[in-house]
Design an enzyme around this catalytic site. Structure first.
Site, PDB file in Angstrom:
ATOM      1  NE  ARG A 179      53.269 -42.982   6.572  1.00  0.00           N
ATOM      2  CZ  ARG A 179      52.045 -42.528   6.821  1.00  0.00           C
ATOM      3  NH1 ARG A 179      51.825 -41.758   7.890  1.00  0.00           N
ATOM      4  NH2 ARG A 179      51.038 -42.827   6.028  1.00  0.00           N
ATOM      5  CB  CYS A 237      50.260 -35.543   5.549  1.00  0.00           C
ATOM      6  SG  CYS A 237      48.504 -35.317   5.941  1.00  0.00           S
TER       7      CYS A 237
END
Length: 278
Positions: A179, A237
């Site tokens: 990611r 995040c």
């Protein structure tokens, strides 16, 4: 106590929790994409624990602030009082996901001024591995708490401040490597990372048993990533949940860090913000 010094360690072992006595237990299990955490809670939880919902108790509704924005003080205070949280009683949060969600509960309570809050190290699996019991019985009545939310107890970053930390200090991206690199993005509309951020997946903060590495090992991990004494550090995040786990690991290592609560889900709401890949 609120306004005083936080407890020595933000972690607690199953044995110490079993001996703690009067404590507010928050079961914060949650799964991206389900099933609902409350269903897991009903299948078995620690005696006396109440279910705390990440989406509604530990975050404001999703929107311009990201997928899990910081709740306002009044809403958070109301939620915590409903769950029995009081200023003068210890709080322990646990999950079954390497403490990633429990860390968000720890961080949010600390941000709003509760000083005696800890995470059950290793979560539910550590509790059962120690031979300690779980139950399907829900508390018959939760004693309403008297917690007063006082924002500002933990450092936070705006998007601009996160960019500055990435340029001048170390901004840690707590997501999985794929990611961060922009190879996949299962949740947010844009893939990639904040330019200058360093990838530090939260899985590296814990061992195979889901318990946090010891402080020396965490210090070594973060030193290899550029974080040390005197270095300005921050974490983000996808939506500010697992990044709280990074802040917790940094605290265990004796390295203070600020949380970009909106994280990537907020960063990409402005198409003018740059995106890096690779």
């Amino acid at each position: 106590m609120p306004g005083g010094t936080p407890v020595t360690s933000p972690l607690i072992t199953p044995a110490d929790l079993a001996a703690l006595g009067d404590v507010t237990l928050l079961d914060v299990r949650w799964r991206l994409g389900g099933p609902p955490g409350v269903e897991l809670y009903r299948e078995g939880h620690l005696q006396g624990a109440v279910y705390c919902d990440l989406d509604t108790d530990l975050a404001a509704p999703p929107g311009a602030g990201g997928r899990h924005p910081l709740p306002d003080a009044e809403a958070f205070q109301r939620a915590m009082r409903r769950l029995g949280v009081s200023d003068g009683r210890p709080v322990v949060a646990y999950d079954d996901a390497g403490s990633t969600v429990a860390a968000r509960a720890w961080w949010t309570l600390r941000y709003f001024g509760h000083q005696d809050v800890r995470v059950l190290d290793g979560g539910l699996s550590a509790w059962t591995a120690a031979g300690l019991p779980v139950t399907k019985e829900e508390p018959p009545a939760v004693r309403e708490g008297d917690f007063t939310a006082r924002p500002g107890g933990m450092p936070v970053l705006t998007a601009d401040e996160a960019a500055a930390v990435a340029a001048e200090g170390v901004l840690l991206d707590a997501r999985a490597g794929e990611r961060y690199r922009g190879e996949v993005e299962p949740v947010d509309p844009v893939a990639g990372h904040v330019p200058g951020a360093v990838n530090a997946p939260t899985t590296g903060n814990v061992g195979p048993d889901g318990r946090f590495l010891d402080p020396a090992a965490l210090r070594a991990r973060f030193a290899a990533l550029g974080v040390g004494e005197g270095v300005r550090a921050g974490a983000y995040c996808g939506s500010g949940v697992t990044a709280a786990h990074e802040v917790l690991a940094l605290e265990l290592a004796g390295l203070p860090a600020a949380l970009y609560v909106g994280s990537w889900s907020h960063w990409v709401t402005d198409p003018a913000r740059p995106v890096a890949t690779g």
